[in-house]
Design a protein around this motif. Sequence first.
Motif, PDB file in Angstrom:
ATOM      1  N   UNK A   1       0.818  -1.203   0.000  1.00 52.86           N
ATOM      2  CA  UNK A   1       0.000   0.000   0.000  1.00 52.86           C
ATOM      3  C   UNK A   1       0.856   1.259   0.000  1.00 52.86           C
ATOM      4  N   UNK A   2       0.180   2.398  -0.192  1.00 52.07           N
ATOM      5  CA  UNK A   2       0.872   3.681  -0.265  1.00 52.07           C
ATOM      6  C   UNK A   2       0.865   4.363   1.102  1.00 52.07           C
ATOM      7  N   UNK A   3       2.059   4.739   1.557  1.00 52.42           N
ATOM      8  CA  UNK A   3       2.180   5.481   2.804  1.00 52.42           C
ATOM      9  C   UNK A   3       2.735   6.871   2.483  1.00 52.42           C
ATOM     10  N   UNK A   4       2.854   7.678   3.512  1.00 53.00           N
ATOM     11  CA  UNK A   4       3.408   9.018   3.314  1.00 53.00           C
ATOM     12  C   UNK A   4       4.855   8.963   2.834  1.00 53.00           C
ATOM     13  N   UNK A   5       5.517   7.845   3.012  1.00 53.75           N
ATOM     14  CA  UNK A   5       6.893   7.669   2.550  1.00 53.75           C
ATOM     15  C   UNK A   5       7.003   6.954   1.216  1.00 53.75           C
ATOM     16  N   UNK A   6       5.862   6.642   0.593  1.00 52.63           N
ATOM     17  CA  UNK A   6       5.847   5.919  -0.673  1.00 52.63           C
ATOM     18  C   UNK A   6       5.214   4.549  -0.498  1.00 52.63           C
TER      19      UNK A   6
END
Length: 135
Positions: A25-30
């Motif tokens: 999944x996509x997080x604030x860090x990519x």
Amino acid sequence: MKKFLLEIITPKGVYLHEEINELYLKTSGGYIGIMANHDTLIAGVEIGPGFILKDNKKDYYAIFNGVLQVDKNIVRLIVSNIERADSIDKARAKKAHERATERLNKKGDTLDQKRAELALKRAIARIGAVDRNFI
């Protein structure tokens, strides 16, 4: 392949509670991948497509804002919403993409611009989940 427990929680309650092999999944860090025995982690979740791998089968989702917590072999994904790819109407998502793009091209109210940006991100996540494409 080793498994870990994934709990997905939305404002409506527990969406999923099962043993899986991998979460992407996509997080604030990519974009990140979580597997069994992952290091402890807390991360902000951003709007984007993702998938769950269980027993060599990938299920794709549009995942919306939230928090990811990894502690030993328990992963909690607390999100505002999540939609399974096979429940997404791609034509509707494309129309939402078009509307949001048009609203963004019109300079106007800052609040309207922010709403259009979020609508565009949601549409891109939905289309990406259906197409199994990560942007």
